[in-house]
Design an enzyme around this catalytic site. Structure first.
Site: not given
Ligand SMILES: [Ca+2]
Ligand SMILES: [Ca+2]
Length: 504
Positions: A44-45, A84, A140, A323
């Site tokens: 994530d990120d 996301c 998400h 993502d």
């Molecule tokens: Ca994300």
């Protein structure tokens, strides 16, 4: 496209859904035993600050390096949305955000009649006899109750999240609402208390015990380095406590970006660079992000260890992706929600059967391509309703041609088009940017006004999405709309006018 009976059956299956899934599954059972497994790893990120992409000179990700050595790394892979929910929805449905109309953190796509029965990537594998499993953050938000969950994956492990956290925030109150997620720093705890550790432990246990006779699609979604970025001192000690960790920036970088570029992240909880400096938090944030990246890397390593220990490595396709990226001071901001490289460029690594080892591919790639690529690698029935294209030619030969650039959209009318050398951006009000990534890898000089590059801009404009829907019903959180007639932008329900000061 020519269709035999089976293709047609699964083509209907793809659009009509549930009732037909059973028939496809029966067909799939007979052939499934010979198909490779899939280990699908989401981060994530995670921006390009990982060893294989060399986005940060000091980052330590030995496990992703190890995966890259076993497989093919896409050096120019980009998300379809820098947020996301729309990014993950796009990947899992095989459709661009401009086609789904999902641009914000809401809605969940099953809430929309048009996508209620859309066959997702794991559902397509299930229809071909796979056992599908998930843990951590893949979609998400929560999918719903037991029936809704069972429709998406057969087996559910622990949910995603940060896990143990301090009683109070570690950093001073942040602007624009002091959001609880906006926090980072050294926090004493045990690695085993982190949710990503628990998610990896569960996945390792599955890899040890899954039955041999049925192929699996195992989705494992890590939450870090999404904020809050807490890590123990040991992870921080991997990085020097001085300004060598900071990314290079130009103080005047936004002077040549259109005002509309601010509208895409107009009023958000992610602090601006100015706040980080005034509160002596820039280096702390950068080290926290790097520490969490190395922690997640170690969890990836635990999965790879388990894969090798169970002799599954030769029979399992591994794909690792993120993502979207994250700004850490570049262009005066932190966070995502931009159409620049720092938001859109992400790790995308494939390894396993059908993938040449040790390759680094410079061709553009999109996360949207994962769906058709996994279909081809695993020998599933092709689908003609996906907007991505298979990357198998590049997985066999990194030099294989690809005409299509990578396209990222953030709300209707705002698009980034990334070719092998250039990035072209067009905002909803018609303003533009153009960067020569070969000469200017940090996108410091906007060359959209250069008459010598008019043909280059025209070439990139041709790739702007033809379908460009307004936000779907129920859209919320980070939604921007624009009315050309009145020149009025609306950010999360509030009009933004030309003279309004940029929020700090
Ligand atoms: Ca994300
Ligand atoms: Ca600039």
């Amino acid at each position: 496209m020519a269709m035999d009976g089976r293709t047609l059956l699964c083509g209907i299956c793809a659009t009509l859904a549930a009732g037909f899934l059973g028939e496809c599954a029966a067909e799939g059972d007979r052939r499934a035993a010979h198909r490779p497994n899939v280990l699908f790893i989401a981060i994530d990120d995670q921006n390009d600050w990982v060893g294989p992409l060399a986005g940060h000179p000091l980052v330590k990700t030995p496990q992703m390096d190890r995966l890259a050595a076993r497989g093919t790394t896409f050096l120019n892979a980009h998300v379809q949305s820098p947020l996301c929910n729309p990014s993950r929805t796009s990947l899992m449905l095989g459709l661009r955000p401009t086609t789904t109309g999902i641009y914000g953190l809401s809605p969940w796509f099953r809430a929309l009649p048009r996508w209620r029965d859309r066959v997702t990537l794991p559902q397509h594998f299930k229809a071909h006899g796979y056992r599908t499993l998930t843990a951590g953050k893949i979609y998400h938000a929560g999918v719903g109750g037991p029936a809704e969950r069972a429709a998406e994956f057969d087996v559910w492990g622990p949910p995603g999240g940060v896990g143990v956290k301090p009683e109070n925030k570690l950093i001073p109150p942040t602007p624009m609402g002091d959001h609880p997620l906006m926090d980072w720093g050294v926090f004493p705890h045990r690695d085993e208390e982190k949710q990503d550790f628990k998610v990896a432990s569960w996945a390792v246990e599955q890899l040890r015990t899954l039955p041999e006779e049925q192929p699996f699609f195992l989705a494992v979604g890590f939450f870090l380095p999404h904020v809050p970025c807490y890590a123990t001192q040991g992870w921080f000690d991997l990085y020097p406590d001085d300004d060598r960790v900071l990314p290079p920036i130009r103080e005047d970088d936004r002077d040549d970006t259109p005002r509309f570029s601010w509208y895409l992240h107009w009023h958000l909880p992610e602090p601006r660079l100015r706040w980080l400096r005034e509160n002596d938090q820039w280096r702390n944030l950068v080290r926290s992000y790097l520490a969490c990246t190395s922690f997640v890397d170690a969890q990836v390593g635990r999965l790879l260890d388990a894969l090798e220990a169970s002799s599954l490595a030769d029979r399992t396709v591994v794909v690792l992706w993120s993502d979207q990226g994250w700004h850490l001071g570049e262009k005066g901001i932190t966070g995502k929600n931009t159409l620049w490289e720092r938001s859109t460029r992400v790790p995308l690594i494939f390894a396993g059967p059908g993938v040449r080892a040790g390759q680094r591919c410079a061709r553009p790639a999109e996360l949207l391509d994962i769906y058709p690529t996994l279909i081809e690698l695993c020998g599933l029935t092709a689908r003609d309703d996906l907007e991505g294209v298979s990357l198998v030619p590049q997985l066999r030969d990194a030099e294989a041609q690809r005409r299509r650039p990578a396209i990222t959209s953030h709300n209707q009318g705002n698009h980034g088009v990334r070719s092998e050398r250039w990035r072209y951006i067009r905002y909803a009000d018609g303003s533009e940017e153009l960067y020569d990534l070969r000469e200017d890898p940090r996108e410091w000089t906007n060359r959209a006004g250069d008459p010598e590059l008019a043909a280059c801009i025209e070439e990139h404009r041709r790739w702007l999405p033809r379908i460009d829907l307004p936000p779907a019903p129920g859209s919320a959180h980070r939604i921007l709309t624009y009315d050309r007639d009145t020149d009025e932008a609306v950010w999360e329900g509030t009009p933004v006018r030309r003279g309004d000061p940029i929020p700090e």
